[in-house]
Design a protein around this motif. Sequence first.
Motif: not given
Length: 418
Positions: A57-71, A216-220, A247-250
């Motif tokens: 859910v947290a990974e999807n939230a990061v993806s979703t917010e970045q997509t909204i910002e790009a849009l 909370n992954p940092v940068g790259d 691995p089971t997720g990002v």
Amino acid sequence: MGQEWDQLGDTGNRRSWQQVVRPVARELRAEAPQLTRSMVTRMQAALPAVMPDAATVAENAVSTEQTIEALADGLTEGVDPRRLELPAATVAFAEAGVHRQVPPSQLVRAYRIGHEYIWQWCFERIALRCDDTAALRTATELFTSWTFTYADAAITRVEEAVEAERERWLRSALAARGAAITAIISGEERNQDRASSRLRYALGHCHLGLAAAVLNPVGDDDPQEALSQAVSRLAVLVDAATHLAHPTGVTTCAAWISRARAFTEEDTAALADCRLPGLRIGVGDPGRGLEGFRRSAVEAGHARRVAADAKLTGVMLYRNLAVPALASVDSELAATFVHRVLGALAGTDDVARRAAEALTVYLDENRSRTKAAARLHVHPNTITYRVQQAEQILGRRIDAASLDLRVALALLPSFRAS
């Protein structure tokens, strides 16, 4: 940002874009965090397989917010929607879905749910900015054409990323290992020798299952590298002969540390005392053989789930969280139970919090004021006072503390945090 969209070459279209669509796009950018929360909740309800746990859910939230910002940025600049690239977090989430064996159609469905939500949100604001039907029609047609073109291009890129990752995955040893682990955890694989051969791991040993996440992954920085290093450190700490991480997720992995001789309580205590900032790791009880490998991993997953609900970090032992783990499999029933048993003692005010904490520790320490005070770093008289406060809030004495009360108190931190 990129080449301008060709439909803005018309003077009337450009005026409508500048006066209506662009201001709405800026609103969209500003509201991205709030919209993300609503969209993720909607997608999670519709597609639970895409987001099966708090980490995804947290990974999807990061993806979703970045997509909204790009849009929003693309709309603001009026660029050609076919030329916008997918955000890195969106690509990473789609690729991680391959590892979790999420059907590509469900990932695409999640994207379409998000597109529908954003279109409706923007349309309502476009309508407020138009003075007449003609202006509304022009702005709506432009916005709809742009966003549908963007969505089609984005979905195509998601599908391409998924297919490319799937091909890499199917060719790799990681896929074979993942399939073997899935078969063991599900109970499908019951032949220890065959499973050891498939996994290339000695399943006859004693195992400690781990479920780990980077918070909370940092940068790259590569989250999987951080998790691998943490698992290695824990393996060394208890003198394990081998360890395995998958691995089971990002930002998550399942892992095992193993050795021929049994793990002791001193070993698990050493793991619990290990400081690993920025990580949340559940540890199952030790188990031997194929069944021990499976059971310890399942317990580790529940330990991490309860720790996440309670906003706990570090290394968490299942044996210390077994009661809330068992009692919170159905979170709605568990929440109802907590509030029925504790009433106002489940409140979030300071008095209720301190009273519930004191009562929990007092009962854990077999009603010893001295031991409870030592654990909470307060005077024994403070324990007496707070226990009396708890009784007043409950409306009854706790001379004969029921099992219901003990279980409700054990569950309480998880539901307060959520």
